[in-house]
Motif scaffolding. Sequence first.
Motif, short mmCIF file in Angstrom:
data_model
loop_
_atom_site.label_atom_id
_atom_site.label_comp_id
_atom_site.label_asym_id
_atom_site.label_seq_id
_atom_site.Cartn_x
_atom_site.Cartn_y
_atom_site.Cartn_z
N GLN A 177 0.83 -1.20 0.00
CA GLN A 177 0.00 0.00 0.00
C GLN A 177 0.87 1.26 0.00
O GLN A 177 0.62 2.20 -0.77
N GLN A 178 1.88 1.28 0.84
CA GLN A 178 2.77 2.45 0.89
C GLN A 178 3.48 2.66 -0.43
O GLN A 178 3.64 3.79 -0.89
N LEU A 179 3.89 1.57 -1.07
CA LEU A 179 4.56 1.68 -2.35
C LEU A 179 3.62 2.27 -3.40
O LEU A 179 4.01 3.15 -4.18
N MET A 180 2.36 1.82 -3.41
CA MET A 180 1.39 2.32 -4.39
C MET A 180 1.02 3.77 -4.12
O MET A 180 0.75 4.53 -5.05
N GLN A 181 1.01 4.14 -2.87
CA GLN A 181 0.67 5.53 -2.55
C GLN A 181 1.76 6.50 -3.00
O GLN A 181 1.49 7.69 -3.18
N GLN A 182 2.97 6.00 -3.21
CA GLN A 182 4.02 6.84 -3.79
C GLN A 182 3.66 7.26 -5.22
O GLN A 182 4.16 8.27 -5.72
N PHE A 183 2.77 6.49 -5.87
CA PHE A 183 2.30 6.82 -7.21
C PHE A 183 0.94 7.52 -7.15
O PHE A 183 0.17 7.48 -8.11
N HIS A 184 0.64 8.13 -6.00
CA HIS A 184 -0.54 8.97 -5.82
C HIS A 184 -1.85 8.18 -5.77
O HIS A 184 -2.90 8.72 -6.09
N ALA A 185 -1.80 6.94 -5.36
CA ALA A 185 -3.03 6.21 -5.09
C ALA A 185 -3.62 6.72 -3.78
O ALA A 185 -2.92 6.74 -2.76
N PRO A 186 -4.88 7.16 -3.75
CA PRO A 186 -5.46 7.73 -2.53
C PRO A 186 -5.67 6.68 -1.45
O PRO A 186 -6.12 5.56 -1.73
N ALA A 187 -5.35 7.03 -0.22
CA ALA A 187 -5.44 6.08 0.89
C ALA A 187 -6.84 5.50 1.05
O ALA A 187 -7.01 4.34 1.41
N ALA A 188 -7.86 6.33 0.77
CA ALA A 188 -9.24 5.88 0.96
C ALA A 188 -9.66 4.79 -0.01
O ALA A 188 -10.68 4.12 0.20
N ALA A 189 -8.88 4.59 -1.07
CA ALA A 189 -9.25 3.59 -2.09
C ALA A 189 -8.72 2.20 -1.77
O ALA A 189 -8.95 1.27 -2.54
N PHE A 190 -8.01 2.02 -0.65
CA PHE A 190 -7.39 0.74 -0.33
C PHE A 190 -8.23 -0.10 0.61
O PHE A 190 -8.84 0.41 1.56
N SER A 191 -8.23 -1.40 0.35
CA SER A 191 -8.75 -2.40 1.28
C SER A 191 -7.60 -3.38 1.51
O SER A 191 -7.10 -3.98 0.55
N ARG A 192 -7.18 -3.52 2.75
CA ARG A 192 -6.05 -4.42 3.05
C ARG A 192 -6.59 -5.76 3.53
O ARG A 192 -7.20 -5.85 4.60
N ILE A 193 -6.38 -6.78 2.72
CA ILE A 193 -6.87 -8.12 3.02
C ILE A 193 -5.70 -9.09 2.85
O ILE A 193 -5.27 -9.36 1.72
N PRO A 194 -5.16 -9.63 3.92
CA PRO A 194 -3.98 -10.50 3.81
C PRO A 194 -4.28 -11.78 3.03
O PRO A 194 -5.43 -12.23 2.95
N TYR A 195 -3.24 -12.36 2.46
CA TYR A 195 -3.36 -13.65 1.80
C TYR A 195 -3.77 -14.71 2.83
O TYR A 195 -3.50 -14.58 4.03
N ALA A 196 -4.40 -15.77 2.34
CA ALA A 196 -4.90 -16.80 3.24
C ALA A 196 -4.72 -18.18 2.63
O ALA A 196 -4.31 -18.32 1.48
N VAL A 197 -5.04 -19.18 3.42
CA VAL A 197 -4.90 -20.58 3.01
C VAL A 197 -6.23 -21.29 3.25
O VAL A 197 -6.92 -21.02 4.23
N ASP A 198 -6.57 -22.18 2.35
CA ASP A 198 -7.76 -23.01 2.50
C ASP A 198 -7.47 -24.03 3.61
O ASP A 198 -6.75 -25.01 3.40
N LEU A 199 -8.01 -23.78 4.79
CA LEU A 199 -7.67 -24.61 5.95
C LEU A 199 -8.16 -26.04 5.79
O LEU A 199 -7.48 -26.98 6.23
N VAL A 200 -9.32 -26.23 5.17
CA VAL A 200 -9.83 -27.59 4.98
C VAL A 200 -8.89 -28.37 4.07
O VAL A 200 -8.51 -29.51 4.36
N GLN A 201 -8.51 -27.76 2.96
CA GLN A 201 -7.60 -28.42 2.04
C GLN A 201 -6.23 -28.65 2.68
O GLN A 201 -5.61 -29.71 2.50
N TYR A 202 -5.76 -27.65 3.43
CA TYR A 202 -4.46 -27.79 4.11
C TYR A 202 -4.49 -29.00 5.06
O TYR A 202 -3.56 -29.81 5.06
N ASP A 203 -5.54 -29.09 5.86
CA ASP A 203 -5.63 -30.19 6.84
C ASP A 203 -5.69 -31.55 6.15
O ASP A 203 -5.12 -32.53 6.63
N GLU A 204 -6.39 -31.61 5.02
CA GLU A 204 -6.47 -32.87 4.28
C GLU A 204 -5.09 -33.30 3.76
O GLU A 204 -4.72 -34.46 3.85
#
Length: 473
Positions: free
Chosen positions: A188-215
Motif C-alpha cells: 500500500q505504501q509503495l502504491m501511494q508513492q504513485f498517488h493512489a489515494p489512501a481511501a481507495a485501499f482495502s487491506r486483506i492478507p493472503y490466506a490458506v484453505d484450511l480444509v484443504q491444508y488439513d487434508e
Amino acid sequence: MKILMATFWGLQNLGGIWTYIRQLSEWYAEHGIEVDVIGTDMQKETVYILKKGWLFEKKAVLPALHSSLSNGHVPALHADPYLAYLELNRYAYELGMAYLGTESYDLIHAQDPISAYSISRVMKRKVPLVTSYHGSLHLEGYLDELQINPDTRKEDYLRTPLGNYYKTMEQLGIAASDGFIVSSSWIQQLMQQFHAPAAAFSRIPYAVDLVQYDELAAKQTSYSAPPNKQVIAFTGRLEYIKGIHVLLEAASILKKYREDFVIWIAGEGSMGSLYKEQTQNKGLEGHVKFWGMVNNVPSFLKNVHIYVQPSLQDTQPFSVTEAQLAGIPVIVADTAGMPDMVVEGKTGYVVPPSDAAALARKLDYLLTHPNVRTRVGTAARTWARKYRSLERQAKDTLAVYEQYIKKNRIAERGQDEMTDVKIRRDERTESLSTSAAFSLPHLPIASDLLADLMSKLPPDYRLPDRKVIKDRE
C-alpha cells in the motif's frame, strides 16, 4: 454477480499469485458466484478464459504489430529489446481482451498493473475495476539488474528505458483503477508513492484453505529427516528474488560451529543449477538437499523444525503461512510485506534482508532451544488459523466487490456522488498523453478480425500507446 479476474502474465507461471486467484475463484464458484479467469499462455501465445476454452491467438495480430511498430516507425519502443517484447505483447493482450469481452461483468479484479491499465484502454462501457499489486515491477526489475551489475544504483536503473517502463506501468495501473485490494502495508505504501489515494485501499492478507491444508497434512509424509539432524526448510521458486543464496551463505557460516542441521529446499526455477553449484563450492553437500517440485507441502513440512523465507522482496508468501499452520517457527527477511506476517519473538522472527550472519545467528539460537521452537510454533499455528483462513479472505474480498458494484450502479442511475473514494482515472491519465498514434484500421490483419475488434474497441483506441511510448524530440 459476475466477476472477472485478469492478469497479463501466464496463469500457471505466477506462483503464489496463481494460488491467490485459484483459491478465491474456486471458493466463489462453490458459493454460487460466477467467476471467469483470464490470463496468458506464454508457450502457446494465447489469451484465454480458464475452463471455458475461449481463447485469442496472439499470432493473429503480433506479426502485424511488429511490422507496423518497427524500429523504423517507433524507435522509442525499441530502446530496450525486452521493453519492445512486453509492449507489443501488451497490445496483443489488449486486442485479446477486447475480442473475449470485458463488458458483461459486474466487476473486474486485475492482478497486476499491466492488466489493469490494458483493460481500462479497451473498455467501452464503464465496469468497476479493482486492482491488486502483488509486488513491484520496478523493484523486481532492479533486483534482476543487480544480478548482472551489482553496483547499479536504483535511481540510475529507473532512468533506463526498461526501468522507466516498469515505473510508468505501475503509475498507469493505479490511475486506471477505481480501488485496490492489497495484502500488506508495504505494498500500500509503495502504491501511494504513485498517488493512489489512501481511501481507495482495502487491506486483506493472503490466506490458506484450511480444509484443504488439513487434508493434505493428514497424508503420510515421504520426507524423512536424517538421523541426528534438525531440518531447516524453504519452499518456493528458485529465483534470485527469493534470497536462497542468503540462506546458503548462512548455512556456510552455521557449518563452522555445528553439524546437526540440514536444509531442505523444495521448488524449481531458473536459478536451481546455480544454487546447486553454490552448494558444492561451499562444501555444503551434506547439509543441503534439493527436493525439486513438491506436490504436498503440508506433508513435506511434517519433519521440519525451522522455516526460513529469506526473500529480497516478497509481499506475503503462502509458504510462510503454510509453515505457521504446521506449527513451525518461521524466520523472514525484514523486507516488503513479510514483517506483517509475524510478531517478533512470539509467532516468528525477522532478520535484516541479505544479512547471512544475522540469519545464521537466529538459526543457531533456534537449533539450540527446542522449547522456544515449540512455543513460537504453537503460537504461530493459533494465529494463522484465526487470521489466515480462506473463508475470511473470500468474504472480505467479496464485500469490497459489492461496495464498488453498488457505487457503479448508483452512478449509472445518474446519482454519481461517489465521495472521496472514487478515482477519476480519465482526468489522472490524460496529462500523460503526447503525440498522435494510428487507429486500428491501419493494422494489417484479417478483415473479419479487424471488423470484430473495431466493433468492440473504444473509438479512440490508438497504437502505439503514447502514454507509455514517448518519442524523443
